[in-house]
Enzyme design. Sequence first.
Site, PDB file in Angstrom:
ATOM      1  N   GLY A 263     -18.108  43.734  50.992  1.00 34.77           N
ATOM      2  CA  GLY A 263     -19.190  43.541  51.950  1.00 34.77           C
ATOM      3  C   GLY A 263     -19.376  44.807  52.743  1.00 34.77           C
TER       4      GLY A 263
ATOM      5  N   CYS B  96     -12.917  46.255  47.670  1.00 32.08           N
ATOM      6  CA  CYS B  96     -13.989  47.073  48.234  1.00 32.08           C
ATOM      7  C   CYS B  96     -13.901  47.179  49.766  1.00 32.08           C
ATOM      8  CB  CYS B  96     -15.327  46.542  47.750  1.00 32.08           C
ATOM      9  SG  CYS B  96     -16.661  47.737  47.787  1.00 32.08           S
TER      10      CYS B  96
ATOM     11  N   ARG C  17     -15.775  55.867  52.080  1.00 27.80           N
ATOM     12  CA  ARG C  17     -16.769  54.804  51.877  1.00 27.80           C
ATOM     13  C   ARG C  17     -17.878  55.263  50.933  1.00 27.80           C
ATOM     14  NH1 ARG C  17     -18.374  51.136  56.004  1.00 27.80           N
ATOM     15  NH2 ARG C  17     -20.397  52.125  55.803  1.00 27.80           N
TER      16      ARG C  17
ATOM     17  N   ILE D 108     -19.475  48.526  43.008  1.00 21.03           N
ATOM     18  CA  ILE D 108     -20.709  48.309  43.747  1.00 21.03           C
ATOM     19  C   ILE D 108     -20.571  49.002  45.104  1.00 21.03           C
ATOM     20  CG2 ILE D 108     -22.292  46.615  44.755  1.00 21.03           C
ATOM     21  CD1 ILE D 108     -21.122  44.584  42.717  1.00 21.03           C
ATOM     22  N   ARG D 109     -21.295  50.091  45.286  1.00 17.22           N
ATOM     23  CA  ARG D 109     -21.168  50.881  46.527  1.00 17.22           C
ATOM     24  C   ARG D 109     -19.694  51.044  46.889  1.00 17.22           C
ATOM     25  NH1 ARG D 109     -23.787  48.256  51.096  1.00 17.22           N
ATOM     26  NH2 ARG D 109     -23.192  50.152  52.158  1.00 17.22           N
TER      27      ARG D 109
ATOM     28  N   HIS E  78     -14.545  45.325  41.898  1.00 16.91           N
ATOM     29  CA  HIS E  78     -14.675  43.897  42.165  1.00 16.91           C
ATOM     30  C   HIS E  78     -14.147  43.029  41.026  1.00 16.91           C
ATOM     31  CE1 HIS E  78     -17.101  44.150  45.852  1.00 16.91           C
ATOM     32  NE2 HIS E  78     -17.518  45.287  45.338  1.00 16.91           N
TER      33      HIS E  78
ATOM     34  N   GLU F 193     -13.206  40.070  41.222  1.00 15.28           N
ATOM     35  CA  GLU F 193     -13.686  38.703  41.405  1.00 15.28           C
ATOM     36  C   GLU F 193     -14.996  38.454  40.660  1.00 15.28           C
ATOM     37  OE1 GLU F 193     -15.693  40.839  44.845  1.00 15.28           O
ATOM     38  OE2 GLU F 193     -13.892  41.070  43.640  1.00 15.28           O
TER      39      GLU F 193
END
Length: 184
Positions: A47, A79, A113, A140-141, A177, A179
């Site tokens: 997130g 993340c 980041r 993802i980012r 990720h 998950e």
Amino acid sequence: MRVGVLSVQGAFAEMAAHWRARCAEVFEIRQLADLERAFDLLALPGGESTVQGKLLKDLGLFGPLKAKIDGGLPVYATCAGLILLAEKIDDPGRRDDTRPEMWFGTLPVEVRRNAYGRQLGSFVTVGTFDGKPGVQMTFIRAPAITSVLSPEVKVLSTFNGSPTSVRWRNITAFTWHPELTGCP
């Protein structure tokens, strides 16, 4: 196993589904009263790490969760969760990320980041995780682990020579990720 999923922001639904698929009993951690429940593992989802850190403080969750982590509660982080755990944040463009009161600082790594690019730069690759080849890794980012700060940190996976998942004491953390792909 009973898993408490931090559910204040981010991909907590995907994280909860990940653990339910492994036959874990899952509950969401949204407020201080949720920490009164017994649990065997803390899951920190992806997130916005800055938002998550601020909400942890505002909701009174930060101190109690840090005490549980410091006390040896197993943690599984992806993340943004990894960023929350990192001892150091290497992000010169954002001053708020360098404030230690925003992060648990319990994992001896330095992270940057969004190191692999913005949302449009997200990608999937296949690599080796903890000796097991053929593991799909979704970035993802994603942050990058720019430095491992203790020889006790075990690197579990890499991408282009840089660590992408690590284990240290009670913490397992991923820049990608798992998950979303069903492993590990």
